[in-house]
Design an enzyme around this catalytic site. Structure first.
Site, PDB file in Angstrom:
ATOM      1  N   LYS A  80     -13.336  -2.350   6.431  1.00 30.07           N
ATOM      2  CA  LYS A  80     -12.986  -0.980   6.787  1.00 30.07           C
ATOM      3  C   LYS A  80     -11.812  -0.877   7.782  1.00 30.07           C
ATOM      4  CE  LYS A  80     -15.515   2.644   9.118  1.00 30.07           C
ATOM      5  NZ  LYS A  80     -16.802   2.929   9.754  1.00 30.07           N
ATOM      6  N   ASN A 139     -15.093 -12.608   8.508  1.00 26.30           N
ATOM      7  CA  ASN A 139     -14.107 -12.630   9.584  1.00 26.30           C
ATOM      8  C   ASN A 139     -14.019 -14.047  10.149  1.00 26.30           C
ATOM      9  OD1 ASN A 139     -12.529 -12.260  11.831  1.00 26.30           O
ATOM     10  ND2 ASN A 139     -13.967 -10.913  12.917  1.00 26.30           N
ATOM     11  N   THR A 190     -20.628 -10.790   9.414  1.00 23.54           N
ATOM     12  CA  THR A 190     -19.210 -11.095   9.158  1.00 23.54           C
ATOM     13  C   THR A 190     -18.702 -12.391   9.804  1.00 23.54           C
ATOM     14  OG1 THR A 190     -18.666  -9.666  11.028  1.00 23.54           O
ATOM     15  CG2 THR A 190     -18.520  -8.687   8.821  1.00 23.54           C
ATOM     16  N   THR A 249     -15.629  -1.283  20.295  1.00 23.75           N
ATOM     17  CA  THR A 249     -14.734  -2.264  19.661  1.00 23.75           C
ATOM     18  C   THR A 249     -13.733  -1.586  18.722  1.00 23.75           C
ATOM     19  OG1 THR A 249     -16.269  -2.644  17.846  1.00 23.75           O
ATOM     20  CG2 THR A 249     -16.461  -4.112  19.728  1.00 23.75           C
ATOM     21  N   HIS A 306      -5.500  -7.830  11.244  1.00 30.79           N
ATOM     22  CA  HIS A 306      -6.737  -8.570  11.535  1.00 30.79           C
ATOM     23  C   HIS A 306      -7.911  -7.876  10.837  1.00 30.79           C
ATOM     24  CE1 HIS A 306      -9.898 -10.720  13.446  1.00 30.79           C
ATOM     25  NE2 HIS A 306     -10.359  -9.645  14.067  1.00 30.79           N
ATOM     26  N   SER A 316     -10.084  -9.675  20.766  1.00 34.10           N
ATOM     27  CA  SER A 316     -10.808  -8.909  21.782  1.00 34.10           C
ATOM     28  C   SER A 316     -10.427  -9.386  23.168  1.00 34.10           C
ATOM     29  CB  SER A 316     -12.308  -9.052  21.567  1.00 34.10           C
ATOM     30  OG  SER A 316     -12.664  -8.392  20.385  1.00 34.10           O
ATOM     31  N   ARG A 327     -19.478   0.475  19.336  1.00 29.38           N
ATOM     32  CA  ARG A 327     -18.391   1.352  18.876  1.00 29.38           C
ATOM     33  C   ARG A 327     -17.145   1.257  19.760  1.00 29.38           C
ATOM     34  NH1 ARG A 327     -21.076   6.718  16.199  1.00 29.38           N
ATOM     35  NH2 ARG A 327     -22.387   5.540  14.776  1.00 29.38           N
ATOM     36  N   GLU A 379     -12.100 -19.976  19.310  1.00 26.67           N
ATOM     37  CA  GLU A 379     -13.129 -19.680  20.307  1.00 26.67           C
ATOM     38  C   GLU A 379     -14.399 -20.468  19.992  1.00 26.67           C
ATOM     39  OE1 GLU A 379     -13.506 -15.322  19.582  1.00 26.67           O
ATOM     40  OE2 GLU A 379     -15.595 -15.834  19.266  1.00 26.67           O
ATOM     41  N   CYS A 400      -9.988 -13.524  18.716  1.00 30.70           N
ATOM     42  CA  CYS A 400      -9.414 -13.642  17.364  1.00 30.70           C
ATOM     43  C   CYS A 400      -7.888 -13.703  17.361  1.00 30.70           C
ATOM     44  CB  CYS A 400      -9.883 -12.477  16.493  1.00 30.70           C
ATOM     45  SG  CYS A 400     -11.663 -12.398  16.322  1.00 30.70           S
TER      46      CYS A 400
END
Lengths: 135, 347
Positions: B241, B268, B154, B203, B236, B298, B201, B81, B113
């Site tokens: 977390k 990431n 990230t 996501t 991924h 996404s 959130r 991307e 991603c």
């Protein structure tokens, strides 16, 4: 911006593609139509492996506008293992990290951009060899 | 989903730029709590690096492991991307640089991603149908996070590539794969915008977790396997977390996750993320090991792969740098140099 000029040379710059004399086997970079050693006109493409040693280097602190994002950077004379000596930018290391005799390897990096709306020119640079061991 | 002809990974290659910025340094600049940062540090591309140059290094490393000629590749597909050009393929530059041109299919793939794992799945089909003997799929990004945004901690640079070929020549056989996608607007970037936007959130549960879990379960259902059948699993990794949480939900113990969990050290790498984690596991795996890998992109979707390592891994692994060696090759930079390298300072 001279797109055709860049396009004509790009493959040789991406791959470090030189020439080899079909008569005396002299290897040249950049590519030669006529062998500089025996004057033969029979030369063919020769892909250099991209390894060599730093013979000399200097630190560039006042670069041309198109290289300002990279400053300061080193430019070195590199003796390639196949024989030719070439001049190239050093990347991933600053001048104070370099030594004469250091082993370096070719990488293809961004050389310059023609502003925000022009073409991006990629080509060879050299860096200290990435040493690796497997777990 | 299985192709007609059995295929696998003939070679793989990775690359991670050497520069790192600590999360505590980003927190310092924006006045955030340094104790609440998501990862330790992230990779930053040098001023002369972009998705093209990173993909070229990946491709050269993959060819070293595969031991094939570049002209044998019938596809060079790049999932990213962060294309340097809005219009003009990244893949043609990479294919030209590695001497795979001109009789090769080249294309850029886009799915946030998930773009990298998509190329691998397409390579499976291309080789599995008999149209090609070898195909190269690369996931690479120089991800952009808006200054001060949560993603700035990230969004990193790097990637991995896989040369797919016949299973007889493979260092790891791909048993099967599954894709799972829905229209979920959790993260996007509109035309001409420098930075992406995200749904905070949103996501999480309806996006990352829903797609990774459903895709992973669908593949295990298809194969009749469960987490106990696998030695390693990679998910991924947008942070530390999420992959640990999703592994726990699916029933994969932490010890099967940690070898492929590299986001705490490099961030990431978007389209490169799951593929780099997979490479990190291949770097240490042995014949007979079974690996489970699920990407996430996404927009949103996941690709899951079930992979079994063969004895050919032993001869090829050392032919190119490991993920660990690139993680250890690091130079720490401050926010000012980071801003310069990422062209946040205009000259």
């Amino acid at each position: 911006m001279n797109v055709p000029r860049h396009w004509r040379e790009q493959v040789r710059r991406y791959r470090l593609l030189g020439s080899k004399c079909c008569d005396c086997e002299e290897i040249s970079f950049p590519y030669r139509l006529v062998c500089p050693k025996c004057r033969s006109r029979k030369c063919e493409d020769y892909a250099l492996i991209g390894k060599g040693k730093i013979l000399s280097f200097t630190d560039i602190n006042s670069p041309p506008q198109e290289h300002k994002y990279n400053m300061p950077y080193a430019v070195a004379l590199i003796g390639l293992v196949e024989g030719p000596i070439i001049t190239a930018q050093i990347t991933d290391a600053r001048a104070e990290e370099l030594e004469i005799g250091m082993d370096v390897e070719m990488v293809t990096r961004k050389i310059m951009e023609y502003n925000e709306d022009g073409i991006i020119c990629y080509g060879y640079k050299f860096r200290p060899i990435v040493k690796y061991a497997h777990p | 989903m299985k192709p007609n002809k059995s295929v696998g990974i003939v070679g793989y290659g990775v690359y991670i730029p050497k520069y790192r910025i600590q999360n505590t340094e980003i927190a310092r600049v924006w006045g955030n709590d340094p104790n609440l940062v998501p990862i330790r540090e992230k990779s930053v591309p040098g001023s002369d690096e972009d998705s093209v140059t990173i993909a070229i290094e990946i491709a050269r490393n993959a060819l070293k492991r595969a031991g094939i000629e570049p002209k044998d590749l019938k596809a060079v597909w790049i999932g990213t991307e962060s294309k340097p050009y809005a219009v003009k393929p990244t893949s043609t530059i990479v294919a030209e640089a590695i001497a795979a041109t001109p009789f090769v299919n080249a294309a850029d793939w886009e799915f946030a991603c998930k773009a990298g794992s998509e190329t691998v799945q397409a390579c499976i089909a291309y080789v599995g149908s008999g149209m090609a003997n070898y195909a190269l799929g690369i996931g690479v990004d120089t991800a952009q996070g808006s200054p001060s945004d949560a993603l700035e901690y990230t969004a990193a640079a790097g990637g991995a590539g896989y040369i797919i070929g016949s299973s007889k020549e493979s260092l790891a056989v791909i048993e099967s794969s599954v894709s799972y996608v829905t229209d979920t607007p959790d993260f996007w970037r509109r035309q001409h915008e420098h930075y992406p936007k995200h749904g905070n959130r949103f996501t999480g549960e309806p996006s990352y977790f829903k797609h990774v879990i459903n895709c992973s379960e669908a593949l295990m259902d298809e194969l009749g396997t469960n987490p106990e059948d696998y030695d390693y699993a990679i998910f991924h990794q947008p942070n530390r977390k999420f992959p640990l949480e999703v592994a726990k939900i699916l029933g994969f113990p932490k010890e099967k996750i940690m070898d492929g969990l590299i986001s705490p050290y490099i961030g990431n790498t978007y389209a490169g993320s799951a593929l780099l984690g997979l490479a990190s596991v291949l770097d240490i795996s042995k014949e007979g090991d079974r690996i489970f890998c699920t990407s996430y992109g996404s927009g949103a979707g996941s690709d899951s792969f079930s992979i079994e390592v063969t004895d050919k891994i032993n001869d090829r692994r050392a032919n190119a740098p490991s993920v660990k060696s690139y993680i250890e090759r690091r130079e720490e930079i401050d926010y000012a140099r980071y801003a310069r390298y990422r062209k946040k300072i205009r000259m």
